[in-house]
Design a protein around this motif. Structure first.
Motif: not given
Length: 215
Positions: A1-2, A23-28, A61-66
């Protein structure tokens, strides 16, 4: 989860003007192929390297783009019918998906990884009127989008050089963006509207070929 927190607030300056900040933090998540494609699950692993134009192997191990976005601006009312706003924003991009090239024997392949970064900055100017025979809104955006390498699908297939450390304009950069909207009420309860927009083209450097086939 993110977890992607987003927060914003506004402050009343006068009865006709406000200051806003957000302000926003966006994860994809990346494309799942970049995570799950591996030779252990393939019936014929050699086909991935011999028959594919882009031998791409997934990386668990690739994570979400931020992306972190900051924006601040002013909203001002002028008279009874006009309003204008000035909004500046910054988007910091990190952990964008790229590809790293490896060699094993006679085979050359690429592995997905989080390795790119960039930044987009811009300013939005908006002019709007209401309560007139023809209502309208005009918005202009000036922005630049730079990163140290083309991310996502554009990164794969470049097996000759690593991503440069310096930032340069991205293919999705649009320096100028102008939108105008006009709408009014006609007889018999009909609403009519017209929207026009102009966008500058994407950055592009052409390939120039000589007689020998080099570019």
């Amino acid at each position: 989860y993110k977890i992607s927190p987003r927060v914003g607030f506004s402050h009343v300056i006068t009865d006709k003007s406000t200051f806003v900040f957000s302000y926003g933090l966006y994860l994809q998540n990346p494309v799942y192929q970049d995570v799950y494609l591996n030779t252990n699950r393939l019936h014929e692993p050699e086909e991935l390297f011999e028959e594919s134009e882009q031998s791409v192997v997934g990386n668990a191990t690739v994570g979400a783009e931020k992306t972190q976005e900051y924006s601040a601006g002013l909203n001002v009312q002028v008279g009874r019918s006009w309003k204008y706003s000035v909004m500046a924003w910054v988007k910091d991009m990190d952990r964008l998906v790229t590809a790293k090239t490896y060699r094993s024997g006679v085979y050359e392949y690429q592995v997905a990884d989080n390795g790119e970064f960039g930044r987009a900055v811009g300013i939005d100017l908006t002019l709007e009127n209401r309560g007139m025979a023809v209502n309208s809104m005009i918005q202009y955006t000036y922005s630049t989008a730079k990163a140290n390498g083309d991310y996502d699908e554009s990164a794969f297939g470049n097996a000759f050089v690593d991503a440069p450390a310096q930032e340069y304009l991205m293919p999705f950069d649009r320096t100028h963006d102008l939108t105008a909207t006009f709408y009014t009420k006609l007889p018999f309860g009909i609403n009519a509207g017209l929207t026009c927009f102009y966008q500058s083209g994407i950055p592009y450097t052409p390939y120039i070929f000589n007689a020998g086939g080099d570019k």
